[in-house]
Motif scaffolding. Structure first.
Motif, short mmCIF file in Angstrom:
data_model
loop_
_atom_site.label_atom_id
_atom_site.label_comp_id
_atom_site.label_asym_id
_atom_site.label_seq_id
_atom_site.Cartn_x
_atom_site.Cartn_y
_atom_site.Cartn_z
N PRO A 97 38.99 59.62 32.99
CA PRO A 97 39.17 60.90 33.68
C PRO A 97 39.22 62.12 32.77
CG PRO A 97 40.76 59.24 34.43
CD PRO A 97 40.12 58.71 33.20
N GLY A 98 38.59 63.19 33.27
CA GLY A 98 38.67 64.48 32.62
C GLY A 98 39.11 65.54 33.62
N LEU A 99 39.83 66.55 33.12
CA LEU A 99 40.36 67.62 33.96
C LEU A 99 40.10 68.96 33.29
CD1 LEU A 99 42.31 68.82 36.20
CD2 LEU A 99 44.19 68.31 34.61
N ALA A 100 39.55 69.90 34.03
CA ALA A 100 39.31 71.25 33.53
C ALA A 100 39.94 72.26 34.48
CB ALA A 100 37.81 71.52 33.40
N THR A 142 41.31 68.61 29.36
CA THR A 142 42.07 67.46 28.88
C THR A 142 41.54 66.16 29.44
OG1 THR A 142 43.66 67.91 30.67
CG2 THR A 142 44.26 68.67 28.45
N GLU A 143 41.77 65.08 28.69
CA GLU A 143 41.37 63.74 29.14
C GLU A 143 42.61 62.92 29.46
OE1 GLU A 143 40.28 61.23 25.32
OE2 GLU A 143 39.38 63.24 25.17
N HIS A 144 42.46 61.96 30.39
CA HIS A 144 43.64 61.26 30.90
C HIS A 144 43.39 59.77 31.11
CE1 HIS A 144 45.68 65.06 31.24
NE2 HIS A 144 44.56 65.54 31.73
N ILE A 152 33.47 66.03 29.90
CA ILE A 152 32.15 66.67 29.90
C ILE A 152 31.79 67.14 31.31
CG2 ILE A 152 29.70 66.35 29.40
CD1 ILE A 152 30.56 64.06 27.48
N GLY A 153 31.90 66.22 32.27
CA GLY A 153 31.59 66.57 33.65
C GLY A 153 32.55 67.57 34.24
N ALA A 154 33.84 67.47 33.85
CA ALA A 154 34.83 68.40 34.38
C ALA A 154 34.51 69.83 33.97
CB ALA A 154 36.23 68.00 33.90
N LEU A 155 34.14 70.02 32.70
CA LEU A 155 33.77 71.36 32.24
C LEU A 155 32.46 71.81 32.87
CD1 LEU A 155 34.63 73.65 30.29
CD2 LEU A 155 33.12 72.61 28.58
N ALA A 156 31.52 70.89 32.96
CA ALA A 156 30.21 71.21 33.56
C ALA A 156 30.37 71.63 35.01
CB ALA A 156 29.29 70.01 33.47
#
Length: 251
Positions: A97-100, A142-144, A152-156
């Motif tokens: 998981p990624g969070l932006a 941040t990554e979780h 990458i996808g969260a920022l995109a």
């Protein structure tokens, strides 16, 4: 109140809860917390943003990020605490998981963020590139869990949502007695009153007038175009009809 843009990616695995559902749950939790402070409730629509499908990119089924905008008095720390707690609780064990989180009132290079989002639709990007841009733009990224590739996808997803021309709205819409039932006509005005949608848009980019009539058939789903939530329609003979599942696959 501030406007925040929040995006998550890579939270699921085959047979588990989807990233879109988790994003909707996070949006709901944040709204609940906001209502405690203001007694004012609004709906956050989640948009799905398709990213590059490539053998070098791990993904569950479609490689898409999920994004929503939040208007709230909550500060970054409170928002992030709620997001992270839910991600840790609901993300699949094998996910990354990624969070932006973006404060939309902050000073950031929107063109650079949009360009990054658009590039992820056609190129393989790295975590290092995502973190470098996030640091440059002042975005909380941040990554979780797992490899953390979801950053990458969260920022995109932030960039693609900000472009105003990308994404399909998660879920479907009900109007009156219509809920994926028998075909029925509504005016554009009826549709806008009975849903959170902001316009009805033809597949050629024409914004339809309030008195135009739309034949609804099958599931009523929407896209994000011209910085608005829109019902996409096509001409079938003399009638306007909501876009088919096949047409929406392009979004």
């Amino acid at each position: 109140m501030k406007n925040w843009l929040i995006c998550i990616d890579d939270t699921d695995d085959i047979g588990t809860k989807g990233t879109g559902e988790i994003a909707e749950e996070i949006a709901h939790l944040l709204q609940q917390e906001h209502v405690k402070m203001t007694e004012r409730d609004t709906r956050c629509l989640v948009t799905r943003h398709q990213l590059f499908v490539h053998p070098d990119i791990p993904y569950t089924s479609h490689n898409s990020a999920m994004c929503f905008q939040l208007e709230s008095n909550l500060d970054l720390a409170s928002i992030k605490k709620i997001c992270v707690a839910h991600l840790l609780q609901q993300s699949a064990a094998a996910s990354d998981p990624g969070l932006a989180i973006l404060d939309m009132a902050s000073s950031y290079d929107i063109s650079a963020l949009i360009a990054f989002g658009q590039s992820t639709k056609v190129k393989v990007k790295t975590k290092e590139q995502a973190y470098e841009l996030a640091a440059e733009l002042g975005i909380d990224l941040t990554e979780h869990g797992g490899t953390g590739q979801g950053v990458i996808g969260a920022l995109a997803g932030l960039g693609l949502r900000l472009s105003g021309q990308d994404g399909r709205v998660k879920g479907q819409f009900c109007l009156g007695d219509y809920n994926n039932g028998a075909d029925i006509e509504f005016t554009v005005a009826d549709i806008l009153v009975q849903t959170p949608l902001q316009m009805v848009l033809s597949d050629s980019g024409e914004v339809l007038a309030d008195d135009e009539r739309i034949l609804l058939t099958g599931k009523v789903k929407a896209v994000y175009r011209q910085h608005m939530f829109a019902l996409l329609v096509s001409r079938h003979g003399s009638a306007w009809v909501n876009a088919s599942k096949q047409t929406l696959k392009a979004y």
